[in-house]
Design a protein around this motif. Structure first.
Motif, short mmCIF file in Angstrom:
data_model
loop_
_atom_site.label_atom_id
_atom_site.label_comp_id
_atom_site.label_asym_id
_atom_site.label_seq_id
_atom_site.Cartn_x
_atom_site.Cartn_y
_atom_site.Cartn_z
N TYR A 102 6.33 -30.28 5.33
CA TYR A 102 6.17 -31.20 4.26
C TYR A 102 4.87 -31.01 3.47
O TYR A 102 4.82 -31.16 2.33
CB TYR A 102 6.34 -32.59 4.83
N TYR A 152 6.43 -38.99 6.22
CA TYR A 152 7.39 -38.20 7.08
C TYR A 152 7.44 -38.62 8.59
O TYR A 152 8.24 -38.01 9.03
CB TYR A 152 7.17 -36.63 6.90
N TYR A 212 11.98 -24.90 -1.16
CA TYR A 212 12.56 -25.55 0.03
C TYR A 212 13.24 -24.50 0.89
O TYR A 212 12.95 -24.65 2.19
CB TYR A 212 13.40 -26.78 -0.31
#
Length: 438
Positions: A102, A152, A212
């Motif tokens: 992340y 997260y 991603y």
């Protein structure tokens, strides 16, 4: 007007060399062994006894391998002991890979946003060039780690272990930054052609899908839900089912980013100043990268106070200076390069920062200190370079090395003095992206 070197100059240089005592002997020594080995000072080893009057209980050393994630490893290392104690698992380790995934995604988003914001700047604009060069890499700050944790969550290493690429990031960095540069060219052309910010951000979102996917290929798929299964140090079996990363954080880790403060020893900046680095704040709405500038002794006092309470302390330093990596030694007297070359190479902390000789290049954790008559003489350091360096991965730092090369510490706010709390209440002054502390 510039002046060229002449043959007469060269002759005078050679004459001065020949008049240097033992010049040829020293030359052979350096040529055969290198500058570092030839300058080692064996007598300094008497200061390297690894006994400390105050030590924090810690587990097996971690290993970032060939990646630049020291700041994240140090952040998670200072937090893992509370989980180890709670679960009775001495060598508990968080997944650095999970938060790294992340981190790289957030950096990508920040980069694209900066390229959109600066799309009308000329190609030689200083701020545009800074972010173009910044791109996407492994580096970061404690506040970035805190932001990732709060946004997260955390997972155990067993849930998202390391991959080859997470431990060897250079190849990914190259291809990811190539993509970002190519997309930058497209964004700037779109802007020149009259595209709106909304259209530029639509393009950004499409490219983020590609990034991603690249990160999943490189680091693996981050877990959304998992079962935490482990045996404690008494060999008792445990399982905690259907946890999200945020569940794990809230259940097992007592952490609030707002509880921590950065103290910085930067004598090229105003003493008693409250600064921040917007250029490093790439996680929007996360904790700010801000700090208080204080004297060296104030850093030490805060570290000692937290260590006495059994808690490790995150710190940033210039690790490559006066370091023996294999032996795990940080000592300003262990290498005598000035004596080897017969030079005065002394620069104080302020001059090193001003001349960019200094850099906060690495983050580690203080886990011990040796106090003699109340004053520190040496420090125990938990590194993240594996157990083949130092004393099973732990380094020893002399107090003089702390004075010279430690720039930043992160401590709980409860260890701040009243004067430091007053500094924290001051308005924050933003620093330029190219500041000496960036």
């Amino acid at each position: 007007m510039s002046e060229d070197l002449t043959l007469k100059d060269l002759a005078s240089f050679e004459e001065a060399y020949q008049q240097t005592p033992l010049a040829n002997v020293l030359a052979r020594t350096v040529q055969e062994n290198g500058v570092v080995k030839a300058s080692k000072n064996y007598a300094a080893k008497k200061n390297h006894d690894r006994t400390f009057s105050i030590e924090v209980k810690t587990g097996k050393i971690t290993n970032q391998k060939k990646s630049g994630r020291c700041w994240l490893f140090a952040t998670l290392n200072v937090l893992r002991q509370q989980v180890a104690d709670k679960l009775k698992v001495k060598d508990f380790e968080f997944s650095q890979n999970y938060d790294s995934f992340y981190d790289r995604l957030e950096k990508t988003n920040f980069y694209y946003e900066k390229m959109i914001e600066l799309a009308d700047r000329p190609n030689d604009d200083r701020e545009y060039l800074f972010y173009l060069d910044w791109g996407n890499s492994d580096g970061g700050q404690f506040a970035n780690g805190a932001a990732l944790i709060e946004k997260y969550g955390l997972v155990p290493k067993s849930v998202m272990p390391e991959t080859y690429t997470s431990e060897h990031t250079a190849e990914l960095n190259d291809v990811l930054n190539l993509k970002l540069k190519k997309d930058t060219v497209t964004l700037r052309q779109m802007h020149q052609d009259g595209a709106s910010d909304e259209e530029l951000r639509t393009f950004k979102k499409e490219q983020m899908k590609d990034v991603y996917r690249m990160l999943v290929y490189a680091f693996g798929q981050p877990p959304v839900e998992f079962d935490f299964e482990y045996r404690d140090d008494d060999n008792n079996y445990h399982i905690d089912r259907h946890l999200t990363p945020k569940d794990f954080l809230e259940k097992y880790v007592d952490f609030k980013a707002e509880d921590y403060t950065s103290l910085v020893d930067a004598p090229d900046h105003e003493l008693g100043g409250h600064f921040n680095m917007p250029s490093q704040e790439y996680i929007f709405n996360g904790p700010k990268v801000d700090f208080l500038t204080v004297a060296t002794k104030e850093l030490k006092d805060a570290v000692i106070a937290q260590l006495k309470d059994g808690k490790a302390v995150w710190f940033g330093c210039d690790v490559l200076k006066d370091m023996d990596r294999k032996e795990g030694i940080l000592d300003t007297e262990y290498f005598k390069q000035d004596e080897l070359f017969g030079l005065d190479l002394a620069l104080d902390k302020k001059k090193r920062l001003e001349s960019r000789e200094a850099a906060c290049s690495h983050a580690m954790a203080f886990t011990g200190v040796d106090l003699v008559e109340g004053k520190p003489t040496k420090w125990k350091v938990e590194n993240s370079w594996g157990d083949e360096n130092g004393d099973k991965g732990y380094f020893i730092m002399t107090d003089a090395w702390f004075d010279a090369y430690v720039y930043e510490i992160i401590v709980d706010k409860k260890y701040l003095t009243k004067a430091q709390q007053e500094i924290a209440a001051k308005a924050v002054k933003p620093l330029a992206p190219w500041d000496s502390l960036a």
